[in-house]
Design an enzyme around this catalytic site. Structure first.
Site, mmCIF file in Angstrom:
data_model
loop_
_atom_site.group_PDB
_atom_site.id
_atom_site.type_symbol
_atom_site.label_atom_id
_atom_site.label_comp_id
_atom_site.label_asym_id
_atom_site.label_seq_id
_atom_site.Cartn_x
_atom_site.Cartn_y
_atom_site.Cartn_z
ATOM 1 N N TRP A 189 0.855 -1.419 0.136
ATOM 2 C CA TRP A 189 -0.088 0.139 0.103
ATOM 3 C C TRP A 189 0.787 1.184 0.022
ATOM 4 O O TRP A 189 0.757 2.139 -0.616
ATOM 5 C CB TRP A 189 -0.843 -0.006 1.322
ATOM 6 C CG TRP A 189 -1.789 1.315 1.407
ATOM 7 C CD1 TRP A 189 -2.975 1.585 0.873
ATOM 8 C CD2 TRP A 189 -1.563 2.362 2.079
ATOM 9 N NE1 TRP A 189 -3.500 2.827 1.128
ATOM 10 C CE2 TRP A 189 -2.500 3.145 1.916
ATOM 11 C CE3 TRP A 189 -0.401 2.673 2.958
ATOM 12 C CZ2 TRP A 189 -2.533 4.589 2.466
ATOM 13 C CZ3 TRP A 189 -0.470 3.980 3.667
ATOM 14 C CH2 TRP A 189 -1.440 4.880 3.284
ATOM 15 N N HIS A 190 2.039 1.273 0.656
ATOM 16 C CA HIS A 190 2.850 2.375 0.799
ATOM 17 C C HIS A 190 3.591 2.531 -0.796
ATOM 18 O O HIS A 190 4.078 3.967 -0.791
ATOM 19 C CB HIS A 190 3.889 2.035 1.813
ATOM 20 C CG HIS A 190 3.583 2.404 3.096
ATOM 21 N ND1 HIS A 190 2.841 1.481 3.988
ATOM 22 C CD2 HIS A 190 3.300 3.518 4.156
ATOM 23 C CE1 HIS A 190 2.474 1.982 5.120
ATOM 24 N NE2 HIS A 190 2.857 3.293 5.120
ATOM 25 N N GLY A 191 3.803 1.543 -1.377
ATOM 26 C CA GLY A 191 4.369 2.068 -2.520
ATOM 27 C C GLY A 191 4.613 0.563 -3.432
ATOM 28 O O GLY A 191 4.541 -0.306 -2.981
ATOM 29 N N PHE A 243 2.583 8.651 -0.786
ATOM 30 C CA PHE A 243 2.086 7.144 -0.778
ATOM 31 C C PHE A 243 0.456 7.175 -1.031
ATOM 32 O O PHE A 243 0.100 6.184 -1.078
ATOM 33 C CB PHE A 243 2.256 6.598 0.672
ATOM 34 C CG PHE A 243 3.862 6.579 1.086
ATOM 35 C CD1 PHE A 243 4.705 6.196 0.217
ATOM 36 C CD2 PHE A 243 4.188 7.092 2.558
ATOM 37 C CE1 PHE A 243 6.239 6.273 0.828
ATOM 38 C CE2 PHE A 243 5.321 7.107 2.910
ATOM 39 C CZ PHE A 243 6.341 6.867 2.048
#
Length: 486
Positions: free
Chosen positions: A323-325, A486
């Protein structure tokens, strides 16, 4: 525009608050429309071409929400549409690059520009569909739903506010707020905003001058790092990210209060945690509880035995990482934390005595720092170039040209550590007992900060000093918040 920019602080925010105060006094039913217009202007300043995409996504999800209780198919179609949109903009190039390389992926798909805040407003809309499907929240009017999705304090980088937790607050907003309550909320909101601005401009941004050169050198790979440089870079980034996200969380909560809405707490001194699972109850709390309630528990949680619980934890944290990247470093960072949290559950289950508080905090912090290297690195090569000298002594010449620069960096890191480990957080300073109750948390405020003398004299003085140094340190354009990526 950034929360820490002059145009936001001296133009957008005063105009928005003035319009909101007037509407609340004259015609409360348009309160939401005032905030909607302001939020659209706020997003358009960042990303004008994607305003139509955001509005179209909002309208489609609102329409789907009217059918999800009656149709399981419509519900899953709505979830799939949200995830497909997120996948296309955030992960399509990365996924294609696995098979045809980065350049081949760009040749086939072109340059895909990531809409600002898409990870957050996608999760907000998934939350809405799930809560409506479960019957845990009422169906809203379109203006109420649009306010929920677009509200500018949380639009770009959260917190991820569940619809069921805020629906009644938004409905009350359209009925108007008593002036006394609004004044109290605006005062506490200003205090949160000022303290957050100080942490961002005076602590987080300066730390980048010691974190960025280390990771840039590691990325270039032309000059091996010394052990001192590697540790300085790792610690500097760890505290930069800590104060940057803490600052954003405070400012977002403060801005929401200024318009009469109390958001749930999103950050509670995570570096004071005695274990890695406690860290995740304190860091990015809204994301942690979103994943717990909408992914981990539906997968089975701990109901199917220890082995299945470990697998569910691992899956949940891998998804947090992704989800962050889009990148293998983020995936491994999530897997690393999933393994650590799973290990902490095993250690507790077999009855290993708990470490003394000081030892537990130190060990947890170092484990988190090791993970942040993966989180910050552009790729695995960069991460390995930092890890190498961290664990194998190297006395190469420092990349920092002057010894004084090293001294200042170490001093700033030590100051940041002192604040993170020993100072009260903003919730404690404001003596708020209600911030964490929405998640069933019980972190009481310290009584000394609730004392009348502190609230009447010391706290206003502290807020004034923080606001002064925050404004004078932020620069004309400000520096972007790290979580905006993000």
């Amino acid at each position: 525009m950034l929360f820490n920019s002059y145009e936001f602080v001296f133009l957008f925010l005063p105009v928005t608050l003035a319009a909101f105060l007037i509407s609340n006094a004259v015609r409360p039913s348009v309160n939401g429309w005032v905030l909607l217009l302001a939020s659209l202007v706020f997003y358009a300043y960042w990303d004008l071409p994607f305003v139509l995409l955001l509005v179209a996504s909002l309208v489609v999800n609102y329409a789907v929400g009217w059918r999800v209780r009656e149709s399981r198919t419509v519900f899953w179609l709505g979830i799939a549409l949200n995830l497909a949109l997120l996948f296309w903009f955030k992960y399509a190039l990365f996924t294609a690059g696995i098979f045809v390389g980065k350049e081949g992926a760009r040749t086939i798909l072109g340059d895909i520009i990531l809409p600002l805040g898409i990870s957050f407003w996608t999760f907000h809309q998934i939350s809405y569909l799930v809560d409506i499907r479960r019957g845990s929240a009422p169906r809203p009017s379109l203006p109420t739903y649009a306010t929920y999705v677009l509200l500018f304090p949380q639009l770009i980088a959260g917190p991820i506010v569940r619809y069921k937790h805020i629906s009644w607050k938004l409905q009350r907003l359209f009925m108007g707020l008593p002036l006394r309550r609004l004044v109290i909320l605006m005062s506490s909101g200003l205090a949160l905003f000022a303290l957050g601005l100080f942490k961002k401009a005076a602590i987080a941004d300066p730390l980048s001058f010691w974190a960025d050169p280390v990771f840039a050198a590691a990325s270039a790979g032309t000059r091996p790092l010394s052990t001192l440089d590697a540790w300085i870079g790792a610690f500097a980034y760890s505290f930069q990210l800590y104060f940057d996200f803490s600052a954003y969380s405070d400012m977002a909560l403060g801005l929401a209060r200024m318009v009469g809405i109390i958001f749930p707490m999103n950050f509670f001194s995570p570096y004071k945690s005695r274990s890695i699972d406690e860290f995740w109850r304190r860091w990015h709390m809204s994301l942690s509880y979103f994943v717990r309630d909408y992914i981990y528990i539906p997968l089975g949680g701990s109901r199917s035995g220890p082995s299945r619980q470990m697998l569910n934890l691992f899956i949940a944290f891998v998804l947090i990482g992704i989800w962050h990247g889009a990148g293998f470093a983020f995936l491994l960072w999530g897997a690393y934390h999933g393994a650590l949290v799973g290990l902490s559950h095993i250690v507790r289950r077999i009855g290993v005595p708990r470490m003394p508080a000081v030892v537990g905090v130190a060990v947890t912090f170092l484990l988190v720092v090791f993970g942040w290297v993966l989180f910050r690195a552009e790729d695995m090569t960069t991460a390995l170039n930092v890890y190498g000298p961290m664990f194998t002594y190297s006395d190469r010449i420092s990349i920092f040209n002057e010894f004084a620069q090293l001294q200042v960096g170490i001093l700033l890191i030590a100051l940041a550590a002192g604040i993170a480990f020993f100072a009260p957080n903003t919730s404690e300073l404001l003596a708020s007992r209600s911030h964490g109750l929405i998640y069933g948390l019980r972190w009481p405020a310290s009584r000394r900060f609730a004392a009348p003398w502190f609230r009447r004299y010391a706290l206003p003085a502290l807020v004034g000093v923080a606001l002064y140094f925050g404004l004078t340190s932020m620069g004309g354009l400000g520096a972007s918040f790290l979580y905006f990526n993000f």
